[in-house]
Scaffold this active site. Structure first.
Site, PDB file in Angstrom:
ATOM      1  N   GLY A 195       8.027  -7.917   1.501  1.00  0.00           N
ATOM      2  CA  GLY A 195       7.728  -7.747   0.827  1.00  0.00           C
ATOM      3  C   GLY A 195       8.114  -5.963  -0.018  1.00  0.00           C
ATOM      4  O   GLY A 195       8.558  -5.524   1.109  1.00  0.00           O
ATOM      5  N   GLY A 197       7.713  -3.489  -3.266  1.00  0.00           N
ATOM      6  CA  GLY A 197       6.110  -2.931  -3.697  1.00  0.00           C
ATOM      7  C   GLY A 197       6.915  -1.741  -4.626  1.00  0.00           C
ATOM      8  O   GLY A 197       7.851  -0.989  -4.534  1.00  0.00           O
ATOM      9  N   GLY A 198       5.810  -1.216  -5.811  1.00  0.00           N
ATOM     10  CA  GLY A 198       5.726  -0.319  -6.090  1.00  0.00           C
ATOM     11  C   GLY A 198       6.020   1.074  -5.296  1.00  0.00           C
ATOM     12  O   GLY A 198       6.641   1.878  -5.532  1.00  0.00           O
ATOM     13  N   PHE A 199       5.670   1.204  -4.114  1.00  0.00           N
ATOM     14  CA  PHE A 199       5.113   2.269  -3.379  1.00  0.00           C
ATOM     15  C   PHE A 199       6.239   2.428  -1.703  1.00  0.00           C
ATOM     16  O   PHE A 199       6.546   2.688  -1.019  1.00  0.00           O
ATOM     17  CB  PHE A 199       4.006   2.142  -2.824  1.00  0.00           C
ATOM     18  CG  PHE A 199       2.925   2.303  -3.311  1.00  0.00           C
ATOM     19  CD1 PHE A 199       3.109   3.020  -4.402  1.00  0.00           C
ATOM     20  CD2 PHE A 199       1.667   2.280  -2.638  1.00  0.00           C
ATOM     21  CE1 PHE A 199       2.035   4.062  -5.373  1.00  0.00           C
ATOM     22  CE2 PHE A 199       0.636   2.898  -4.084  1.00  0.00           C
ATOM     23  CZ  PHE A 199       0.818   3.344  -5.175  1.00  0.00           C
ATOM     24  N   GLY A 200       8.009   1.119  -1.499  1.00  0.00           N
ATOM     25  CA  GLY A 200       8.488   1.057  -0.943  1.00  0.00           C
ATOM     26  C   GLY A 200       8.828  -0.508  -0.225  1.00  0.00           C
ATOM     27  O   GLY A 200       7.665  -1.101  -0.583  1.00  0.00           O
ATOM     28  N   ARG A 201       7.872  -0.675   0.347  1.00  0.00           N
ATOM     29  CA  ARG A 201       9.108  -2.078   1.570  1.00  0.00           C
ATOM     30  C   ARG A 201       7.867  -2.067   2.997  1.00  0.00           C
ATOM     31  O   ARG A 201       7.452  -1.434   3.549  1.00  0.00           O
ATOM     32  CB  ARG A 201      10.111  -2.031   2.250  1.00  0.00           C
ATOM     33  CG  ARG A 201      11.369  -1.948   0.913  1.00  0.00           C
ATOM     34  CD  ARG A 201      13.427  -2.173   1.738  1.00  0.00           C
ATOM     35  NE  ARG A 201      14.098  -1.645   1.077  1.00  0.00           N
ATOM     36  CZ  ARG A 201      14.479  -2.629   0.929  1.00  0.00           C
ATOM     37  NH1 ARG A 201      14.439  -3.972   0.743  1.00  0.00           N
ATOM     38  NH2 ARG A 201      15.419  -2.907  -0.943  1.00  0.00           N
ATOM     39  N   VAL A 202       7.406  -3.543   2.939  1.00  0.00           N
ATOM     40  CA  VAL A 202       6.405  -3.659   3.971  1.00  0.00           C
ATOM     41  C   VAL A 202       7.293  -4.710   4.746  1.00  0.00           C
ATOM     42  O   VAL A 202       8.811  -5.759   3.870  1.00  0.00           O
ATOM     43  CB  VAL A 202       5.564  -4.838   3.067  1.00  0.00           C
ATOM     44  CG1 VAL A 202       4.584  -5.123   4.331  1.00  0.00           C
ATOM     45  CG2 VAL A 202       4.885  -4.192   2.316  1.00  0.00           C
ATOM     46  N   LYS A 217       3.878  -0.871   6.239  1.00  0.00           N
ATOM     47  CA  LYS A 217       4.289  -0.298   5.102  1.00  0.00           C
ATOM     48  C   LYS A 217       4.674   0.951   4.642  1.00  0.00           C
ATOM     49  O   LYS A 217       4.335   1.271   5.654  1.00  0.00           O
ATOM     50  CB  LYS A 217       3.526  -0.939   4.432  1.00  0.00           C
ATOM     51  CG  LYS A 217       3.723  -0.399   2.933  1.00  0.00           C
ATOM     52  CD  LYS A 217       2.390  -0.083   1.646  1.00  0.00           C
ATOM     53  CE  LYS A 217       1.611   1.279   2.126  1.00  0.00           C
ATOM     54  NZ  LYS A 217       0.526   0.708   0.588  1.00  0.00           N
ATOM     55  N   ASP A 313      -7.137  -0.837  -8.021  1.00  0.00           N
ATOM     56  CA  ASP A 313      -6.541  -1.527  -7.922  1.00  0.00           C
ATOM     57  C   ASP A 313      -6.270  -2.320  -7.623  1.00  0.00           C
ATOM     58  O   ASP A 313      -5.589  -3.089  -6.579  1.00  0.00           O
ATOM     59  CB  ASP A 313      -4.618  -0.301  -7.522  1.00  0.00           C
ATOM     60  CG  ASP A 313      -3.693  -0.712  -7.741  1.00  0.00           C
ATOM     61  OD1 ASP A 313      -3.697  -1.816  -8.459  1.00  0.00           O
ATOM     62  OD2 ASP A 313      -3.093  -0.852  -7.251  1.00  0.00           O
TER      63      ASP A 313
END
Length: 524
Positions: A195, A197-202, A217, A313
């Protein structure tokens, strides 16, 4: 062969054929007659008859050399050459006549002389020993070289996997800390991406010591989620325990990298199932089970823990599904905590457009009521299969304008067909349950926080423990319009983003990728 005494000597003679330098045994007869002073020596190969003629015959006076008491023995020599001589047996007779013959079959065998094969064996052994010595030297050199290389690699790995640790971590959170090297090995060098996201990769991984599947994460360097949000997620989730919350297993900090480790959810996020092209549509039974699970988890955050936890959120992208399709709320990077009965502190307005409560623009305070607003948008999103805000371009080519899901559901309700707002992929379902979720989503999404129910009421209504309040689309629509003229809602509608062009650009880019725009801004 020769005979000698201290006073006399005889000429030497050559041995007869077959008795020279051969290694075969030979027989020797030595006879001495004192009356005639005659010495005869006869030689023949062992087993052969005694020759008629002696090999050596001479006159030697041994009277001066032989005393009354005399010892008789044997000796041999052949000059500078090296040789071996063996006496296998002998007989002696004194006083005339011949000595008794020897029984050759009873004599011992002479030792085998060192032949060419033994010499070759000696050379081969020497060569083998030499090779072994060289091999041993090479092995020792290789071991030393390997030790040096491994030590350098260990030093590089130690520098590469060096971690940061502060006092608050060692006191409160050291049991939750996982080494960066273990996470690096678990995720195959951070290659198995599941995955973004806006915060980085998972990443998907398997912890090497326990064999537990995890989701890792790794927060990107340029992410909006800094150390403050990272600490917030650790302090929140490391102590929260609920079946509908994703469990935080551990964390790690390395240089500028922030890493969180969660339980692995094999069915991914709800967002993927609602809007992913390849994902099969969820049935209403599955969706109803998910929203009820998320509601229970949110109630635990608001009322069931030692402090009030405001998630800030809530959306389909932050709801993960386990193997049994149970919904679990995740991503506590924006979470805020305050004591029960206390007042929340003002903070930045963060979250995702379409889920942010309108009062946030004025108060700047995240409350349980603002979480309820986001949960209402989440209910409508799950039931309708649409995002809360969809940006559409006008026919005249003007800039994108938002089309809200609340207006869509209200229109269907006014027409007496509220269940037609459903996701077309749902098909036949429990119409009453679907209608309940749609109406409850509208009630939770009311712009006036005073008119929103609490999560305990929401859970009770979803579980059919209490009936929903009497509502009509006209009354809800009218109350929303009246509230739009309220000062707080006016500020929300006309709130100042960094710039219109920046919002439009960010919205267009993220919408083209199938994801929702996300904002993080200060209230003024």
């Amino acid at each position: 062969m020769s005979a000698s005494t201290s006073t006399a000597s005889t000429p030497s003679t050559r041995p007869p054929p077959g008795t020279g330098t051969t290694t075969a045994p030979v027989q020797v007869w030595i006879e001495y007659d004192g009356d005639s002073a005659r010495l005869e020596v006869t030689v023949s190969p062992a087993g052969e008859p005694r020759p008629a003629l002696p090999l050596l015959s001479c006159h030697v006076n041994l009277s001066s050399a032989v005393a009354e008491d005399t010892y008789v023995g044997f000796s041999a020599a052949n000059g500078a050459a090296m040789s071996s001589h063996y006496v296998l047996g002998w007989s002696f007779r004194l006083g005339g006549g011949r000595a008794p013959d020897l029984d050759l079959s009873k004599l011992p065998r002479p030792p085998s002389p060192p032949g060419p094969s033994k010499k070759r064996m000696s050379l081969l052994l020497l060569l083998i020993l030499l090779l072994l010595a060289v091999l041993l030297l090479l092995l020792v050199s290789a071991a030393i070289a390997m030790f040096v290389v491994r030590r350098q690699q260990w030093r590089r790995q130690r520098q590469e996997f060096s971690e940061e640790e502060e006092g608050w971590e060692m006191i409160d959170y050291s049991p939750h800390r996982i080494s960066y090297k273990d996470l690096h090995d678990a995720t195959n060098g951070f290659r198995d991406v599941i995955g973004v996201g806006g915060f980085g990769r998972v990443y998907h991984g398997v912890l090497p010591r326990s064999g537990v599947e995890v989701a890792v994460k790794k927060v990107s360097h340029g992410s909006q989620q800094g150390l403050q949000e990272f600490v917030s997620e650790i302090t929140s989730m490391s102590r929260l325990r609920h079946r509908n919350l994703v469990q935080l297993l551990g964390y790690c900090r390395r240089r500028d990298e922030l890493v969180l480790v969660y339980d692995y959810m094999p069915n991914g996020s709800l967002d993927q199932h609602l809007f992913g092209r390849a994902a099969p549509g969820l049935s209403w039974e599955q969706r109803a089970k998910i929203v009820r699970g998320v509601a229970a988890g949110l109630l635990y955050l608001h009322e069931g823990w030692e402090q009030v936890v405001v998630h800030r959120d809530i959306k389909a992208g932050n709801v993960l599904l386990d193997a049994d399709m149970n919904g679990k709320l995740s991503d506590f990077g924006f979470a805020r905590l305050y004591d029960h009965g206390g007042d929340p502190h003002a903070t930045h307005v963060v979250g995702t457009l379409g889920y942010i409560a309108p009062e946030m623009s004025k108060t700047g305070m995240a409350t349980t009521s603002s979480d309820v607003f986001a949960f209402g948008a989440f209910l409508l999103e799950v039931a309708c299969g649409r995002r809360p805000v969809v940006f559409t371009v006008d026919a005249d080519g003007d800039s994108p304008s938002p089309a809200g899901i609340v207006e869509l559901v209200l229109q269907r309700w006014k027409a007496g067909k509220i269940t037609q707002a459903r996701d077309p992929r749902i098909g036949e379902c429990d119409e009453d349950d679907l209608e309940l979720v749609l109406k409850l989503g509208l009630l939770c999404s009311h712009p006036d926080p005073e008119r929103r129910p609490g999560m305990r009421q929401v859970v009770q209504m979803l579980e059919h423990a209490v009936p929903p309040p009497e509502m009509s689309p006209e009354v809800i629509s009218e109350s929303m319009k009246q509230f739009e003229h309220h000062e707080a809602f006016d500020e929300f509608v006309g709130m100042s983003f960094p710039s219109t062009s920046e919002v439009t650009t960010a919205t267009t880019q993220q919408f083209s990728n199938g994801s929702r725009p996300r904002s993080d801004f200060h209230s003024s």
